[in-house]
Write a protein that holds these residues in place. Structure first.
Motif, PDB file in Angstrom:
ATOM      1  N   MET A 623      32.418  43.179  31.854  1.00 50.25           N
ATOM      2  CA  MET A 623      32.842  42.347  31.572  1.00 50.25           C
ATOM      3  C   MET A 623      34.069  42.547  30.828  1.00 50.25           C
ATOM      4  O   MET A 623      35.125  41.202  32.127  1.00 50.25           O
ATOM      5  CB  MET A 623      32.256  41.361  30.383  1.00 50.25           C
ATOM      6  N   ALA A 624      34.766  43.043  30.741  1.00 52.85           N
ATOM      7  CA  ALA A 624      36.129  42.708  30.196  1.00 52.85           C
ATOM      8  C   ALA A 624      36.532  44.121  31.736  1.00 52.85           C
ATOM      9  O   ALA A 624      38.169  42.969  31.572  1.00 52.85           O
ATOM     10  CB  ALA A 624      35.780  44.311  29.034  1.00 52.85           C
ATOM     11  N   GLU A 625      36.384  44.203  32.215  1.00 56.94           N
ATOM     12  CA  GLU A 625      37.513  44.956  33.085  1.00 56.94           C
ATOM     13  C   GLU A 625      37.631  43.638  34.028  1.00 56.94           C
ATOM     14  O   GLU A 625      38.855  43.374  35.116  1.00 56.94           O
ATOM     15  CB  GLU A 625      36.272  46.283  33.700  1.00 56.94           C
ATOM     16  N   LEU A 626      36.203  42.875  34.440  1.00 60.08           N
ATOM     17  CA  LEU A 626      36.410  41.755  35.734  1.00 60.08           C
ATOM     18  C   LEU A 626      37.047  40.740  34.533  1.00 60.08           C
ATOM     19  O   LEU A 626      38.032  40.025  35.840  1.00 60.08           O
ATOM     20  CB  LEU A 626      34.975  41.811  35.271  1.00 60.08           C
ATOM     21  N   GLY A 627      36.941  40.748  33.290  1.00 61.42           N
ATOM     22  CA  GLY A 627      38.420  39.702  33.205  1.00 61.42           C
ATOM     23  C   GLY A 627      39.322  40.249  33.377  1.00 61.42           C
ATOM     24  O   GLY A 627      40.171  39.062  33.218  1.00 61.42           O
ATOM     25  N   LYS A 628      39.868  41.601  32.564  1.00 57.44           N
ATOM     26  CA  LYS A 628      41.492  41.731  32.956  1.00 57.44           C
ATOM     27  C   LYS A 628      41.203  41.366  34.714  1.00 57.44           C
ATOM     28  O   LYS A 628      43.192  40.665  35.242  1.00 57.44           O
ATOM     29  CB  LYS A 628      41.405  42.777  32.641  1.00 57.44           C
ATOM     30  N   ARG A 629      40.937  42.323  35.487  1.00 51.20           N
ATOM     31  CA  ARG A 629      40.830  41.726  36.987  1.00 51.20           C
ATOM     32  C   ARG A 629      41.269  40.381  37.327  1.00 51.20           C
ATOM     33  O   ARG A 629      42.001  40.088  38.279  1.00 51.20           O
ATOM     34  CB  ARG A 629      40.040  42.257  37.526  1.00 51.20           C
ATOM     35  N   LEU A 630      40.458  39.733  37.097  1.00 56.20           N
ATOM     36  CA  LEU A 630      40.345  38.199  37.236  1.00 56.20           C
ATOM     37  C   LEU A 630      41.752  37.828  36.778  1.00 56.20           C
ATOM     38  O   LEU A 630      42.405  36.678  37.240  1.00 56.20           O
ATOM     39  CB  LEU A 630      39.384  37.376  36.398  1.00 56.20           C
ATOM     40  N   LYS A 631      42.335  37.869  35.511  1.00 56.03           N
ATOM     41  CA  LYS A 631      42.841  37.575  34.823  1.00 56.03           C
ATOM     42  C   LYS A 631      44.426  37.926  35.669  1.00 56.03           C
ATOM     43  O   LYS A 631      45.139  37.068  36.474  1.00 56.03           O
ATOM     44  CB  LYS A 631      43.636  38.116  33.791  1.00 56.03           C
ATOM     45  N   ALA A 632      43.814  39.130  36.272  1.00 55.35           N
ATOM     46  CA  ALA A 632      45.363  39.906  37.242  1.00 55.35           C
ATOM     47  C   ALA A 632      45.831  38.909  38.258  1.00 55.35           C
ATOM     48  O   ALA A 632      46.222  38.710  39.167  1.00 55.35           O
ATOM     49  CB  ALA A 632      45.363  41.162  37.416  1.00 55.35           C
ATOM     50  N   VAL A 633      43.894  38.369  39.515  1.00 56.22           N
ATOM     51  CA  VAL A 633      44.290  37.686  40.463  1.00 56.22           C
ATOM     52  C   VAL A 633      44.883  36.307  40.734  1.00 56.22           C
ATOM     53  O   VAL A 633      45.584  35.526  41.333  1.00 56.22           O
ATOM     54  CB  VAL A 633      42.961  37.468  40.821  1.00 56.22           C
ATOM     55  N   ASN A 634      44.085  35.469  39.309  1.00 58.29           N
ATOM     56  CA  ASN A 634      44.733  34.554  39.103  1.00 58.29           C
ATOM     57  C   ASN A 634      46.415  34.142  38.853  1.00 58.29           C
ATOM     58  O   ASN A 634      47.196  33.614  38.834  1.00 58.29           O
ATOM     59  CB  ASN A 634      45.052  34.075  37.880  1.00 58.29           C
ATOM     60  N   ASP A 635      47.019  35.460  38.119  1.00 62.37           N
ATOM     61  CA  ASP A 635      48.213  35.717  37.988  1.00 62.37           C
ATOM     62  C   ASP A 635      49.354  35.374  39.126  1.00 62.37           C
ATOM     63  O   ASP A 635      50.115  34.933  39.283  1.00 62.37           O
ATOM     64  CB  ASP A 635      48.775  36.842  36.765  1.00 62.37           C
ATOM     65  N   GLU A 636      48.394  36.159  39.900  1.00 62.23           N
ATOM     66  CA  GLU A 636      49.549  36.617  40.787  1.00 62.23           C
ATOM     67  C   GLU A 636      49.589  35.425  42.326  1.00 62.23           C
ATOM     68  O   GLU A 636      50.495  35.033  42.802  1.00 62.23           O
ATOM     69  CB  GLU A 636      48.916  38.191  41.918  1.00 62.23           C
ATOM     70  N   LEU A 637      47.867  34.456  41.710  1.00 64.96           N
ATOM     71  CA  LEU A 637      47.853  33.586  42.461  1.00 64.96           C
ATOM     72  C   LEU A 637      48.650  32.499  42.268  1.00 64.96           C
ATOM     73  O   LEU A 637      49.536  31.828  43.023  1.00 64.96           O
ATOM     74  CB  LEU A 637      46.862  32.404  42.351  1.00 64.96           C
ATOM     75  N   GLN A 638      49.676  32.235  41.005  1.00 58.56           N
ATOM     76  CA  GLN A 638      50.294  31.835  40.295  1.00 58.56           C
ATOM     77  C   GLN A 638      51.627  31.410  40.926  1.00 58.56           C
ATOM     78  O   GLN A 638      51.920  30.497  40.870  1.00 58.56           O
ATOM     79  CB  GLN A 638      50.430  31.263  38.543  1.00 58.56           C
ATOM     80  N   SER A 639      51.925  33.386  40.996  1.00 55.06           N
ATOM     81  CA  SER A 639      53.497  33.155  41.147  1.00 55.06           C
ATOM     82  C   SER A 639      53.240  32.506  43.064  1.00 55.06           C
ATOM     83  O   SER A 639      54.029  31.990  43.233  1.00 55.06           O
ATOM     84  CB  SER A 639      53.044  34.594  41.200  1.00 55.06           C
ATOM     85  N   LEU A 640      52.557  33.364  43.382  1.00 55.83           N
ATOM     86  CA  LEU A 640      52.061  32.564  45.105  1.00 55.83           C
ATOM     87  C   LEU A 640      52.609  30.981  45.840  1.00 55.83           C
ATOM     88  O   LEU A 640      52.523  30.903  46.325  1.00 55.83           O
ATOM     89  CB  LEU A 640      51.391  33.174  45.596  1.00 55.83           C
ATOM     90  N   GLU A 641      51.367  30.581  44.230  1.00 57.37           N
ATOM     91  CA  GLU A 641      51.630  29.120  44.750  1.00 57.37           C
ATOM     92  C   GLU A 641      53.046  27.643  44.470  1.00 57.37           C
ATOM     93  O   GLU A 641      53.656  27.460  44.519  1.00 57.37           O
ATOM     94  CB  GLU A 641      50.697  28.090  43.672  1.00 57.37           C
ATOM     95  N   ASP A 642      53.707  28.927  43.228  1.00 57.54           N
ATOM     96  CA  ASP A 642      54.965  28.438  43.075  1.00 57.54           C
ATOM     97  C   ASP A 642      55.765  28.450  43.581  1.00 57.54           C
ATOM     98  O   ASP A 642      57.061  28.363  44.428  1.00 57.54           O
ATOM     99  CB  ASP A 642      55.557  29.098  41.517  1.00 57.54           C
ATOM    100  N   ARG A 643      56.074  29.712  45.024  1.00 55.65           N
ATOM    101  CA  ARG A 643      56.702  30.098  46.212  1.00 55.65           C
ATOM    102  C   ARG A 643      56.059  28.770  47.304  1.00 55.65           C
ATOM    103  O   ARG A 643      57.512  28.800  47.474  1.00 55.65           O
ATOM    104  CB  ARG A 643      56.242  31.616  45.720  1.00 55.65           C
ATOM    105  N   TRP A 644      55.180  28.869  47.367  1.00 53.46           N
ATOM    106  CA  TRP A 644      54.597  27.948  48.679  1.00 53.46           C
ATOM    107  C   TRP A 644      54.779  26.774  48.460  1.00 53.46           C
ATOM    108  O   TRP A 644      55.772  26.280  49.377  1.00 53.46           O
ATOM    109  CB  TRP A 644      52.922  28.375  48.955  1.00 53.46           C
ATOM    110  N   LEU A 645      55.236  25.804  47.310  1.00 51.50           N
ATOM    111  CA  LEU A 645      55.623  25.318  46.959  1.00 51.50           C
ATOM    112  C   LEU A 645      57.233  24.883  46.604  1.00 51.50           C
ATOM    113  O   LEU A 645      58.054  24.531  47.233  1.00 51.50           O
ATOM    114  CB  LEU A 645      55.824  24.508  45.508  1.00 51.50           C
TER     115      LEU A 645
END
Length: 656
Positions: A623-645
């Motif tokens: 669960m901890a490993e999944l949580g870390k990966r999910l956080k990294a995925v959402n971090d990258e999504l946030q960056s991509l979304e800012d760039r998309w805008l």
């Protein structure tokens, strides 16, 4: 439930509640009403723990979470979205626990921290925040703007969005509509109807109270009186009680005579125009509100104008806006907000001016009031035009260091200089007496205006307008600081006024009661609105739906407003993406958008899979490993979304 039992509450020497008792049940939507100074805000302070009862008991369930609008003006460089997201205290605590857990080797704690983060709604927090911001009237381009870049009224809208963002079991709203235009007000009503907790709201907007409350709590004679029903139902019940008691019979008869005069004057007109049909409903309830008007602090009337030019004024290809700032280079063009207006204002018209904030309603009114000059075109005034102007910000016409008497003396001198005295008495004693009719008696005539309440300032502005005997009233949000009874008195006075009224207001009850026709200011122009306020409200809801659909269409592949992240993007990712597209190259920008959307689609799929795994109750380590990966995925999504805008904005600029 909330229980007050024999509560006594004092502010300094004044007793606001004396042995007051009431019970409010979970999930009830309550309108808190009472005269100015009765203690409504003090009761809020008791409920939120700022004040404590002097006697009796006040009980609120300890586990209830409370939400309310902060009254301080926010000063921060945070983006509007981040500022509102931080209003979610549950999410903030979950994020802090994740950060603390990541600093340890406790996989069990880390797993629970990530689960709490998911439960707090981290996956859609930014989308929820941005939906609130957009609903309250901001533009999509302002979602990332710093809070400090907005004016005071817009910052208070962000405070409201922040309060709505906070998960709560009890929501306290003190005049939430004060800084809203009609568009945002309609959206807020819709949001509050879906709110599932207990809500108590203070408002002087009767239609807003009718729409969002079904219990009314009245502070009367230091007691709390509960009425089942919204404000209109309360009004009916209170009128019946007052009539039965006969304690205001003489005043009531006087008010009914005024109302009958109003009915006789306008009843024939009401059947002629669609816009006037809503006024028939207002007429039907007029006799019922007479006892409430008898209970008002004061009533007044506009004196008959000295003359009525017709037309009052005529606009020919007129444009409205603001001159170039002082110090601008020679040849700098003015800022034009409304253009090419060709319309006339006739004697006796009652015009309501509709339109969203920023479209130019106040600019139009200020120009007609001669505060601004038209940027082009002409405004021709009728002979003898005498304008009475109520500015949205009273400070525009009031001097804080001066007293009411000094304001009146200065007004006399100004009107004498322009030859517009119209026979008014000008002795100091006459001016004192006139101020007294607006409840400025005794020492108040010598009190500095800066120390007065908003309602008292508004009353002084009305007093000055009435004294001038205008034939054209320009009223820009005149009810912001008036209580309900005084609003009714203003409505009556306007309907008995013989001249012309142009009214900007988010108070729909006032607009319905006063206006026979509407102008809409939008898209840089002014045009008649063919319909009544109900039609306009439907138009606003349709427009909001259309805008939401447009946003979804533009971002169907994880557009920034729709998709969110758990935390800010790593600086390295942001820097990498910031270099992706050469400026000014439309094809390069389009290719980058396609790449961004493709990558976001992949990340969205991975995020959904990770969330599904987390819901399957894996071991703490997994669960901890999944949580870390999910956080990294959402971090990258946030960056991509800012760039998309950012890339989308460049594309729009190039297209334009």
């Amino acid at each position: 439930m909330i229980t007050l039992k024999n509560v006594t509450l004092r502010r300094n020497a004044k007793v606001l509640l004396d042995g007051a008792s009431v019970t409010l049940n979970p999930g009830e939507k309550v309108g808190l009403v009472g005269r100015n100074g009765a203690g409504k805000s003090s009761l809020f302070a008791l409920l939120n723990g700022t004040l404590h009862e002097d006697a009796g008991e006040c009980y609120i369930p300890t586990q209830w979470r409370m939400g309310e609008v902060a009254q301080d003006m926010p000063e921060t460089d945070q983006s509007a979205t981040d500022f509102v997201v931080d209003g979610d205290t549950t999410l903030l605590a979950a994020q802090q626990e994740v950060a603390a857990a990541e600093a340890t080797d406790d996989y069990n704690r880390l797993a629970h921290a990530y689960m709490a983060l998911q439960d707090a709604g981290a996956h859609d927090a930014r989308a929820r925040a941005q939906a609130l911001i957009l609903g309250l009237g901001f533009k999509t381009t302002e979602l990332t703007s710093p809070v400090n870049s907005f004016s005071g009224g817009w910052r208070m809208r962000l405070q409201l969005a922040r309060a709505l963002m906070c998960p709560s079991d009890l929501l306290l709203l003190d005049e939430p509509t004060n800084h809203l235009d009609l568009d945002a007000l309609v959206w807020l009503e819709t949001w509050l109807k879906r709110y599932e907790g207990t809500m108590i709201v203070i408002s002087h907007d009767r239609e807003f109270l009718d729409a969002v409350t079904h219990v009314t709590l009245h502070i009367d004679a230091a007691k709390l009186v509960r009425y089942g029903g919204n404000y209109s139902k309360f009004e009916d019940l209170r009128a019946e009680q007052m009539t039965l008691r006969q304690n205001a019979f003489a005043k009531q008869q006087e008010k009914i005579a005024h109302l009958q005069k109003f009915i006789a004057r306008f009843k024939a007109k009401a059947s002629k125009a669609k816009q006037a049909q809503s006024r028939v409903k207002a007429l039907d309830r007029m006799e019922k509100i007479a006892p409430l008007l008898a209970d008002a602090d004061f009533t007044f009337e506009f004196r008959e104008p000295a003359n009525l030019p017709n037309p009052m004024l005529s606009m020919q290809e007129a444009s409205f806006g603001y001159p170039a700032p002082a110090g601008s280079p020679s040849g700098t063009s003015p800022t034009v907000i409304v253009q090419s207006v060709s319309r006339s204002v006739l004697a006796g018209q009652r015009i309501g001016i509709l339109g969203a904030n920023g479209q130019g309603k106040s600019t139009l009114v200020k120009t007609i009031a001669r505060v601004l000059q038209p940027t082009s075109g002409e405004i021709t005034e009728g002979k003898g035009l005498n304008v009475g102007y109520f500015a949205q910000q009273e400070l525009d016409v009031l001097r804080l260091a001066d007293t009411p008497l000094e304001h009146m003396i200065r007004l006399v001198k100004e009107m004498a200089a322009t030859g517009k005295m119209a026979g008014q008495a000008t002795r100091e004693q006459d001016l004192r007496g006139f101020l007294g009719t607006f409840n400025f008696g005794g020492d108040m005539v010598k009190q500095a205006v800066g120390s007065m309440s908003g309602g008292e300032k508004a009353r002084l502005v009305l007093c000055m307008i009435v004294w001038q005997r205008p034939n054209l009233l320009l009223l820009d949000e005149p009810t912001n600081h008036l209580d309900l009874a005084t609003r009714e008195a203003l409505s009556m006075a306007l309907n008995e006024f013989e001249g012309t009224v142009m009214l900007v207001s988010h108070d729909r009850a006032l607009l319905r009661a006063v206006c026979d026709e509407f102008w809409m200011v939008s898209h840089g122009g002014v045009a008649p609105f063919d319909g009544d306020l109900d039609d306009y409200q439907r138009y606003l809801l349709d427009e909001a739906k259309r805008q939401r659909e447009a946003i979804r269409e533009a971002g169907k592949n994880s557009a920034p407003v729709e998709r969110t992240a758990l935390a800010a993007a790593p600086a390295s990712v942001a820097r990498r993406n910031a270099k992706a597209a050469p400026p000014g190259d439309a094809r390069s920008l389009k290719r980058e958008l396609e790449k961004l959307e493709a990558r976001m689609a992949v990340l969205n799929g991975e995020g959904a899979a990770l969330e599904a795994h987390l819901c399957a109750s894996p071991s703490p380590v997994e669960m901890a490993e999944l949580g870390k990966r999910l956080k990294a995925v959402n971090d990258e999504l946030q960056s991509l979304e800012d760039r998309w805008l950012a890339v989308s904005d460049k594309m729009e600029a190039l297209t334009a």
